[in-house]
Design an enzyme around this catalytic site. Structure first.
Site, short mmCIF file in Angstrom:
data_model
loop_
_atom_site.label_atom_id
_atom_site.label_comp_id
_atom_site.label_asym_id
_atom_site.label_seq_id
_atom_site.Cartn_x
_atom_site.Cartn_y
_atom_site.Cartn_z
N SER A 257 0.86 -1.19 0.00
CA SER A 257 0.00 0.00 0.00
C SER A 257 0.89 1.23 0.00
O SER A 257 2.04 1.18 -0.45
CB SER A 257 -0.94 -0.04 1.21
OG SER A 257 -1.91 0.97 1.12
N ASN A 258 0.39 2.35 0.48
CA ASN A 258 1.21 3.57 0.60
C ASN A 258 0.74 4.34 1.82
O ASN A 258 -0.23 3.96 2.48
CB ASN A 258 1.15 4.40 -0.69
CG ASN A 258 -0.27 4.83 -1.00
OD1 ASN A 258 -0.86 5.60 -0.27
ND2 ASN A 258 -0.84 4.29 -2.08
N ALA A 259 1.42 5.45 2.10
CA ALA A 259 1.21 6.16 3.37
C ALA A 259 0.09 7.20 3.32
O ALA A 259 -0.05 8.02 4.23
CB ALA A 259 2.52 6.83 3.79
#
Ligand code: CTP
Length: 212
Positions: A21-23
């Site tokens: 995923s990402n932040a």
């Protein structure tokens, strides 16, 4: 006026317990949704997993993967007048999801990744009298890359922002039109930027005829 907003990250599972995923915090998309509601319009929020509560009054659709975001957005878009795509969608997903849990082997492993489908580009193809506002997260050749994205995804406008926007309380953005000109710039908290953006849309997009 009914506006679709995408927000937050997507998740792509490697197996039943691990994902890529990402932040993204979802703050920008949620602030835009709130600003739309405050201005008296209908907001339809499609969000990946975040720790924020959906703004009260928004029609809320929780999704996890890019494929789910795609399916939900394609269903909702024909019933909306425009879309604001603030989501930080995963660009790659594992070639296949392993059932259960991948066990350690004691050796390095490599992941076979393929590109996800592009939600915004798909909505760009579905576009009729809708307006489309995309986001572009750029670290280099910022305006040029953002303009290419605007064209590739059939957007009317694109908000250029930078990697330091991810997971931050603040943002500093430029709004580009189809010629690549900067037609507005805002900086401050994401709430402030969202209010400015919706105010701009009220003057420049929302005055156009709705699609139904
Ligand atoms: N987007 C999308 N679906 C994807 C990738 C991006 O809908 N699979 C949308 C984002 O929500 C954003 C816009 O497309 O509105 C641009 O996203 P960005 O991450 O800046 O660019 P990418 O198209 O992913 O290209 P790259 O990562 O190579 O810069």
């Amino acid at each position: 006026m009914r506006i679709l907003v995408t927000a937050g990250p997507t998740r792509e599972y490697l197996d039943d317990v691990r994902y890529i995923s990402n932040a993204s915090s979802g703050r920008m998309g949620y602030a835009i949704t709130q600003a739309i509601l405050n201005a008296g319009y209908e907001a339809v929020l499609v969000s990946g997993p975040v720790s924020l509560a959906p703004p009260i009054g928004a029609e809320f659709h929780a999704v996890e993967s890019t494929d789910q975001m795609m399916q939900v957005c394609q269903e909702l878009f024909p019933h909306c007048d425009g879309v604001i795509a603030a989501a930080a969608v995963c660009d790659y997903k594992p070639h296949r999801r392993i059932a259960g849990k991948i066990s350690k082997t004691g050796s390095p492993i490599s992941l076979d990744m393929i590109e996800t489908d592009d939600v915004l580009a798909a909505l760009g193809k579905q576009k009729k009298s809708h307006w489309i506002l995309g986001f572009a997260l750029e670290a280099q050749n910022e305006r040029e890359n953002a303009l290419q994205k605007l064209r590739r995804k059939n957007c009317n406008w694109i908000v250029l922002n930078r990697p330091d926007a991810i997971a931050s309380e603040k943002n500093s953005v430029e709004l580009l039109d189809e010629t690549g000109s900067t037609i507005a710039a805002w900086a401050g908290t994401k709430t402030h930027v969202a209010e400015q953006l919706v105010e701009w849309l009220e003057k420049n997009a929302i005055s156009t005829e709705p699609n139904q």
